[in-house]
Design an enzyme around this catalytic site. Structure first.
Site, short mmCIF file in Angstrom:
data_model
loop_
_atom_site.label_atom_id
_atom_site.label_comp_id
_atom_site.label_asym_id
_atom_site.label_seq_id
_atom_site.Cartn_x
_atom_site.Cartn_y
_atom_site.Cartn_z
N GLY A 52 3.49 6.58 7.88
CA GLY A 52 4.89 6.74 7.53
C GLY A 52 5.75 5.60 8.04
N ASN A 53 5.27 4.92 9.11
CA ASN A 53 5.97 3.73 9.60
C ASN A 53 5.70 2.52 8.70
OD1 ASN A 53 5.74 4.90 12.83
ND2 ASN A 53 7.58 3.80 12.20
N SER A 54 4.65 2.57 7.90
CA SER A 54 4.28 1.42 7.08
C SER A 54 5.44 0.96 6.21
CB SER A 54 3.09 1.79 6.18
OG SER A 54 1.93 1.98 6.92
N LEU A 94 -7.92 -24.63 -0.50
CA LEU A 94 -8.68 -25.82 -0.15
C LEU A 94 -10.05 -25.85 -0.81
CD1 LEU A 94 -8.05 -28.29 1.56
CD2 LEU A 94 -9.07 -27.14 3.53
N GLY A 95 -10.64 -24.68 -1.06
CA GLY A 95 -11.94 -24.65 -1.71
C GLY A 95 -13.10 -24.90 -0.77
N ASP A 147 0.12 -7.67 1.47
CA ASP A 147 0.55 -6.27 1.57
C ASP A 147 2.08 -6.16 1.58
OD1 ASP A 147 0.19 -3.54 1.65
OD2 ASP A 147 0.06 -3.45 3.84
N HIS A 196 0.81 -1.22 0.00
CA HIS A 196 0.00 0.00 0.00
C HIS A 196 0.84 1.27 0.00
CE1 HIS A 196 0.40 -0.17 4.52
NE2 HIS A 196 0.44 1.14 4.36
#
Length: 476
Positions: free
Chosen positions: A217-219, A274-275, A146, A116
């Site tokens: 900003g830490n992301s 697995l469905g 992510d 992101h």
């Protein structure tokens, strides 16, 4: 000579001082860790061109992302937006910028961050600890976890040490380095609050929960253990105010490195599948299925032609373990299945009709997008069951085909009674009642009339194509 009172006061002071010194000695020392690890932590900024149609004729900008905010917040952001430079020909051009963090995992310039942070970017700039800036190439992204992998040109770049996230213990000290609000190389510390957390929007990441202060900003920045090893990527926070509230979530490095290796080798990530549609086993469901305690993943739906269907899994099975690893919460199952390679074999320990069974299933590849089941509609032969307080009709052949069902009944009307109390609605499809398959309205009426009293009874319901088990009790 000291009086008894003075001697007691002196002794108490010594004891208190000793406790303070001991407490201070027990606190971790972070300075050496920060000195060694900081050079490999980077600041990431991106540029994205905004289409000209976003600018209005008078030069004002509309901000779609702010549409849901209260007026006072919208006015604040709009008032503080920078002026838009006028492009040749009278039009206006805009560039959006985002700010995040990342860290270098190899001396030749591979960098990990969050998806992101760099999503939809036209240009990615990586700023190193010496303030030099390099344009990064996007190697690949994996929105499901992510995680994004970048590449910058360089030799003998500083790198982080990689640790094993599975060795983390709840209560252990951890430390984050990143660029909250653009303040480069800010350091915050805390403890591991929990492991294996599932978030509503993330089914394939067993997040590490911490109380480390994480802000915008830490992301994408690293989460370190006291050995100076990266054990996670700081990814999300839980907040009601927009700022830090003591709940931070990091992607385990075991997950991140598996993603990075696949992105580097193939440019995409393959996950096991697995469905099945599963749900949590609560106390009442555990009782209705004959389990000693709430545990496992209850199979509410088996997708036609999927790995589970081919392996013999059935609706109503409770999966207790996969390859010997226990399923405590239903969310544990996607975490374990997603880490398996498509085509590999998995052994499932299940409970079916009160008996333990072992099944061998060939794991499939997770599809890019799930297919929604058709909605129900259409007439049928009406039946009723005054015992539950519902009127039901049988599914037509077309509805059965659309929903991939061999039987079942659809609720036409909900009367006063147990059905209304447990939240059933017209249009819900009932396929199982008290662990028995419902093929016709007649079967439904018979099973409903024989339901036990004062004992948890399970019912499988499809609503808008999504299946789940619910439980209820009939009073005397």
């Amino acid at each position: 000579m000291l009086s008894l009172k003075q001697a007691f006061s002196a002794l108490l002071a010594v004891l208190l001082l000793g406790q303070v010194v001991t407490a201070q000695a027990d606190l971790p020392e972070f300075t050496e860790l920060v000195e060694q690890a900081s050079p490999a932590v980077v600041n990431i900024s991106t540029r994205q061109k905004i289409p000209e149609r976003v600018a209005t004729a008078d030069g004002q900008m509309t901000i779609p992302d702010l549409e849901g905010l209260p007026p006072m917040f919208r006015e604040f952001f709009e008032r503080n937006m920078p002026q838009v430079p006028r492009a040749p020909g009278g039009g206006r051009q805009r560039e959006a910028q985002s700010l995040g963090s990342g860290f270098i995992i190899s001396a030749d310039g591979y960098v990990l961050t969050n998806n992101h942070v760099i999503a939809d970017a036209d240009e990615i700039i990586v700023r190193l600890s010496d303030r030099s800036e390099l344009e990064a190439k996007l190697v690949g992204t994996d929105p499901r976890s992510d995680v994004a992998l970048l590449k910058i040109e360089g030799k003998d770049l500083p790198t982080v040490k990689l640790g094993k996230s599975e060795d983390l213990k709840v209560g252990e000290w951890v430390l984050a380095i990143g660029s909250p609000f653009g303040f480069d190389h800010s350091v915050t510390a805390g403890i591991v609050s929990a492991k294996g957390r599932s978030l509503p929007s993330e089914s394939y990441v067993p997040f590490i929960q911490t109380d480390v202060a994480i802000n915008p900003g830490n992301s994408g920045g690293p989460l370190f253990n006291l050995a100076g090893e990266v054990v996670g990527i700081n990814s999300q926070i839980f907040t009601r105010s927009g700022g830090f509230m003591g709940l931070s979530f990091a992607i385990p490095m075991s997950v991140a490195m598996d993603v990075a290796d696949q992105l580097k080798a193939n440019g995409k990530v393959s996950r096991g599948w697995l469905g099945v549609v599963i749900q949590e086993v609560n106390k009442d469901l555990a009782e209705s299925f004959g389990l000693d305690k709430p545990a496992g993943a209850l199979v509410a739906q088996v997708l036609e032609g999927g790995p589970a269907a081919k392996g013999g899994l059935q609706v109503g099975d409770v999966i207790l373990s996969l390859n010997g690893k226990p399923i405590i919460m239903s969310a544990d199952l996607p975490h374990l299945v997603g880490r398996l390679a498509p085509g590999s074999k998995a052994e499932l320990d299940v409970v079916r009709e009160g008996a333990r069974k072992k099944l061998q299933v060939a794991i499939g590849a997770l599809p890019e997008e799930g297919e929604e089941l058709a909605s129900i509609d259409g007439p049928g032969v009406e039946r009723s069951s005054n015992r539950l307080g519902v009127k039901v009709v049988e599914l037509t052949a077309e509805q059965k085909k659309g929903l991939d069902l061999k039987g079942g009944v659809v609720i036409k009307e909900v009367l006063d009674g147990p059905a209304a109390m447990i939240g059933l609605r017209p249009g819900d499809v009932i396929t199982h009642l008290n662990n028995q398959a419902i093929d016709t309205a007649k079967t439904f009426t018979q099973v409903a009339q024989e339901l036990p009293r004062n004992r948890s009874v399970s019912m499988r319901v499809l609503r808008q194509g999504r299946a789940s088990f619910i439980t209820f009790k009939l009073a005397e």
